[in-house]
Design a protein around this motif. Structure first.
Motif, PDB file in Angstrom:
ATOM      1  N   GLU A 247     -12.809  14.828   8.036  1.00  0.00           N
ATOM      2  CA  GLU A 247     -11.563  15.462   8.479  1.00  0.00           C
ATOM      3  C   GLU A 247     -10.685  15.848   7.294  1.00  0.00           C
ATOM      4  O   GLU A 247     -10.084  16.924   7.286  1.00  0.00           O
ATOM      5  N   LEU A 248     -10.609  14.979   6.295  1.00  0.00           N
ATOM      6  CA  LEU A 248      -9.796  15.267   5.114  1.00  0.00           C
ATOM      7  C   LEU A 248     -10.321  16.505   4.388  1.00  0.00           C
ATOM      8  O   LEU A 248      -9.543  17.390   4.016  1.00  0.00           O
ATOM      9  N   ILE A 249     -11.622  16.587   4.218  1.00  0.00           N
ATOM     10  CA  ILE A 249     -12.223  17.759   3.557  1.00  0.00           C
ATOM     11  C   ILE A 249     -11.984  19.009   4.388  1.00  0.00           C
ATOM     12  O   ILE A 249     -11.592  20.055   3.861  1.00  0.00           O
ATOM     13  N   GLU A 250     -12.205  18.910   5.690  1.00  0.00           N
ATOM     14  CA  GLU A 250     -12.010  20.060   6.573  1.00  0.00           C
ATOM     15  C   GLU A 250     -10.561  20.549   6.531  1.00  0.00           C
ATOM     16  O   GLU A 250     -10.315  21.754   6.427  1.00  0.00           O
ATOM     17  N   LEU A 251      -9.613  19.630   6.581  1.00  0.00           N
ATOM     18  CA  LEU A 251      -8.199  20.015   6.524  1.00  0.00           C
ATOM     19  C   LEU A 251      -7.858  20.696   5.204  1.00  0.00           C
ATOM     20  O   LEU A 251      -7.122  21.678   5.173  1.00  0.00           O
ATOM     21  N   SER A 252      -8.398  20.174   4.109  1.00  0.00           N
ATOM     22  CA  SER A 252      -8.058  20.718   2.794  1.00  0.00           C
ATOM     23  C   SER A 252      -8.685  22.082   2.538  1.00  0.00           C
ATOM     24  O   SER A 252      -8.223  22.832   1.683  1.00  0.00           O
ATOM     25  N   MET A 253      -9.726  22.410   3.294  1.00  0.00           N
ATOM     26  CA  MET A 253     -10.405  23.686   3.087  1.00  0.00           C
ATOM     27  C   MET A 253     -10.112  24.705   4.195  1.00  0.00           C
ATOM     28  O   MET A 253     -10.691  25.784   4.203  1.00  0.00           O
TER      29      MET A 253
ATOM     30  N   MET B  54       0.873  -1.170   0.000  1.00  0.00           N
ATOM     31  CA  MET B  54       0.000   0.000   0.000  1.00  0.00           C
ATOM     32  C   MET B  54       0.913   1.223   0.000  1.00  0.00           C
ATOM     33  O   MET B  54       1.792   1.347   0.838  1.00  0.00           O
ATOM     34  N   VAL B  55       0.715   2.105  -0.983  1.00  0.00           N
ATOM     35  CA  VAL B  55       1.575   3.273  -1.161  1.00  0.00           C
ATOM     36  C   VAL B  55       0.715   4.525  -1.262  1.00  0.00           C
ATOM     37  O   VAL B  55      -0.342   4.518  -1.890  1.00  0.00           O
ATOM     38  N   LEU B  56       1.206   5.599  -0.653  1.00  0.00           N
ATOM     39  CA  LEU B  56       0.582   6.907  -0.798  1.00  0.00           C
ATOM     40  C   LEU B  56       1.549   7.828  -1.528  1.00  0.00           C
ATOM     41  O   LEU B  56       2.679   8.019  -1.078  1.00  0.00           O
ATOM     42  N   LEU B  57       1.106   8.384  -2.635  1.00  0.00           N
ATOM     43  CA  LEU B  57       1.858   9.416  -3.347  1.00  0.00           C
ATOM     44  C   LEU B  57       1.286  10.751  -2.910  1.00  0.00           C
ATOM     45  O   LEU B  57       0.084  10.987  -3.040  1.00  0.00           O
ATOM     46  N   CYS B  58       2.144  11.605  -2.355  1.00  0.00           N
ATOM     47  CA  CYS B  58       1.724  12.929  -1.890  1.00  0.00           C
ATOM     48  C   CYS B  58       2.412  13.984  -2.747  1.00  0.00           C
ATOM     49  O   CYS B  58       3.631  13.957  -2.903  1.00  0.00           O
ATOM     50  N   VAL B  59       1.616  14.888  -3.285  1.00  0.00           N
ATOM     51  CA  VAL B  59       2.140  15.935  -4.160  1.00  0.00           C
ATOM     52  C   VAL B  59       1.608  17.273  -3.681  1.00  0.00           C
ATOM     53  O   VAL B  59       0.418  17.406  -3.398  1.00  0.00           O
ATOM     54  N   GLU B  60       2.508  18.246  -3.588  1.00  0.00           N
ATOM     55  CA  GLU B  60       2.074  19.607  -3.261  1.00  0.00           C
ATOM     56  C   GLU B  60       2.656  20.555  -4.299  1.00  0.00           C
ATOM     57  O   GLU B  60       3.802  20.441  -4.695  1.00  0.00           O
ATOM     58  N   VAL B  61       1.817  21.430  -4.773  1.00  0.00           N
ATOM     59  CA  VAL B  61       2.241  22.435  -5.749  1.00  0.00           C
ATOM     60  C   VAL B  61       2.126  23.788  -5.075  1.00  0.00           C
ATOM     61  O   VAL B  61       1.019  24.324  -4.898  1.00  0.00           O
ATOM     62  N   GLU B  62       3.293  24.249  -4.625  1.00  0.00           N
ATOM     63  CA  GLU B  62       3.455  25.540  -3.955  1.00  0.00           C
ATOM     64  C   GLU B  62       2.280  25.839  -3.040  1.00  0.00           C
ATOM     65  O   GLU B  62       1.929  25.034  -2.192  1.00  0.00           O
ATOM     66  N   ASP B  63       1.662  26.982  -3.211  1.00  0.00           N
ATOM     67  CA  ASP B  63       0.520  27.318  -2.370  1.00  0.00           C
ATOM     68  C   ASP B  63      -0.792  27.149  -3.132  1.00  0.00           C
ATOM     69  O   ASP B  63      -1.800  27.747  -2.805  1.00  0.00           O
ATOM     70  N   GLU B  64      -0.768  26.278  -4.150  1.00  0.00           N
ATOM     71  CA  GLU B  64      -1.928  26.110  -5.020  1.00  0.00           C
ATOM     72  C   GLU B  64      -2.832  24.943  -4.628  1.00  0.00           C
ATOM     73  O   GLU B  64      -4.022  25.117  -4.419  1.00  0.00           O
ATOM     74  N   TRP B  65      -2.280  23.735  -4.583  1.00  0.00           N
ATOM     75  CA  TRP B  65      -3.094  22.538  -4.357  1.00  0.00           C
ATOM     76  C   TRP B  65      -2.205  21.379  -3.932  1.00  0.00           C
ATOM     77  O   TRP B  65      -0.995  21.444  -4.036  1.00  0.00           O
ATOM     78  N   PHE B  66      -2.857  20.315  -3.444  1.00  0.00           N
ATOM     79  CA  PHE B  66      -2.139  19.079  -3.153  1.00  0.00           C
ATOM     80  C   PHE B  66      -2.998  17.898  -3.588  1.00  0.00           C
ATOM     81  O   PHE B  66      -4.213  18.024  -3.771  1.00  0.00           O
TER      82      PHE B  66
ATOM     83  N   SER C 178      -7.068  18.390  -3.538  1.00  0.00           N
ATOM     84  CA  SER C 178      -7.541  19.475  -2.672  1.00  0.00           C
ATOM     85  C   SER C 178      -8.337  20.526  -3.416  1.00  0.00           C
ATOM     86  O   SER C 178      -9.118  21.252  -2.815  1.00  0.00           O
ATOM     87  N   ASP C 179      -8.142  20.614  -4.734  1.00  0.00           N
ATOM     88  CA  ASP C 179      -8.864  21.615  -5.513  1.00  0.00           C
ATOM     89  C   ASP C 179      -9.162  21.075  -6.906  1.00  0.00           C
ATOM     90  O   ASP C 179      -8.240  20.800  -7.681  1.00  0.00           O
ATOM     91  N   ALA C 180     -10.426  20.936  -7.210  1.00  0.00           N
ATOM     92  CA  ALA C 180     -10.850  20.413  -8.511  1.00  0.00           C
ATOM     93  C   ALA C 180     -10.381  21.282  -9.666  1.00  0.00           C
ATOM     94  O   ALA C 180     -10.338  20.828 -10.805  1.00  0.00           O
ATOM     95  N   GLN C 181     -10.007  22.518  -9.391  1.00  0.00           N
ATOM     96  CA  GLN C 181      -9.562  23.425 -10.443  1.00  0.00           C
ATOM     97  C   GLN C 181      -8.061  23.319 -10.721  1.00  0.00           C
ATOM     98  O   GLN C 181      -7.519  24.074 -11.513  1.00  0.00           O
ATOM     99  N   ALA C 182      -7.362  22.370 -10.084  1.00  0.00           N
ATOM    100  CA  ALA C 182      -5.917  22.212 -10.274  1.00  0.00           C
ATOM    101  C   ALA C 182      -5.547  22.012 -11.738  1.00  0.00           C
ATOM    102  O   ALA C 182      -4.473  22.422 -12.175  1.00  0.00           O
ATOM    103  N   GLY C 183      -6.428  21.402 -12.493  1.00  0.00           N
ATOM    104  CA  GLY C 183      -6.164  21.134 -13.899  1.00  0.00           C
ATOM    105  C   GLY C 183      -6.072  22.371 -14.765  1.00  0.00           C
ATOM    106  O   GLY C 183      -5.573  22.322 -15.880  1.00  0.00           O
ATOM    107  N   LEU C 184      -6.516  23.504 -14.247  1.00  0.00           N
ATOM    108  CA  LEU C 184      -6.434  24.751 -15.017  1.00  0.00           C
ATOM    109  C   LEU C 184      -5.051  25.378 -14.957  1.00  0.00           C
ATOM    110  O   LEU C 184      -4.702  26.190 -15.797  1.00  0.00           O
ATOM    111  N   SER C 185      -4.270  24.999 -13.947  1.00  0.00           N
ATOM    112  CA  SER C 185      -3.007  25.700 -13.728  1.00  0.00           C
ATOM    113  C   SER C 185      -1.833  25.112 -14.485  1.00  0.00           C
ATOM    114  O   SER C 185      -0.906  25.833 -14.830  1.00  0.00           O
ATOM    115  N   ASP C 186      -1.830  23.802 -14.734  1.00  0.00           N
ATOM    116  CA  ASP C 186      -0.665  23.195 -15.360  1.00  0.00           C
ATOM    117  C   ASP C 186      -0.945  21.761 -15.781  1.00  0.00           C
ATOM    118  O   ASP C 186      -1.980  21.196 -15.427  1.00  0.00           O
TER     119      ASP C 186
END
Length: 163
Positions: free
Chosen positions: A130-136, A53-65, A81-89
């Motif tokens: 909790e995951l939603i609350e943390l991400s928002m 079982m593996v978790l890939l964690c990605v963070e893009v600056e202050d934009e999304w994870f 964390s943000d459905a709009q991440a696809g607009l940035s890159d």
């Protein structure tokens, strides 16, 4: 399509759960062009044999994870964390595709809207709510949120070591 976001700092690491705890490795996603390239990069960097079982964690600056859970032969489960991440890159496009969402190009200023599998960490001790609350959480950067998640799941030391 080059996936590396221009001008944004990207950190990505994968963590494998073992009987002795978590082990992590930084994962270079700069060459990822299709969704399968993400899992290939994880496999290469962790030297996996396929049943972990593996978790890939990605963070893009202050934009999304994003968090992607790979387990056995099951389809990857993805939280974004943000459905709009696809607009940035291009990297954001890969993660929105993996999460099964489409960025709303008509109204790009919708605000932060988490997407994907909200329950991918429930069995590890972090509920969907909790995951939603943390991400928002207002004012929290993606790096901060991933640190809290890593702490809750007991791989914070590995995450800190890689940063």
């Amino acid at each position: 399509m080059a996936s590396r976001p221009s001008g944004n700092s990207v950190f990505s690491a994968a963590f494998v759960r073992t009987p002795d705890g978590w082990n992590g490795a930084e994962v270079d996603l700069s060459a990822a062009e299709i969704v399968d390239d993400l899992s290939d990069a994880v496999q290469e960097n962790l030297g996996l044999n396929g049943d972990e079982m593996v978790l890939l964690c990605v963070e893009v600056e202050d934009e999304w994870f994003a968090i992607v859970r790979y387990q056995d032969d099951a389809e990857p489960r993805t939280f974004l964390s943000d459905a709009q991440a696809g607009l940035s890159d291009g990297l954001g496009e890969l993660f929105t595709e993996l999460a099964g969402v489409a960025a709303d190009k008509e109204t790009p200023d919708l605000g932060v809207r988490p997407a994907g599998d909200f329950e991918l960490l429930t069995d590890l001790g972090l509920s969907a709510e909790e995951l939603i609350e943390l991400s928002m959480e207002e004012g929290a950067l993606p790096a901060d949120t991933l640190s809290v998640i890593a702490d809750r799941l007991a791989f914070a030391d590995e995450l800190d070591r890689l940063r």
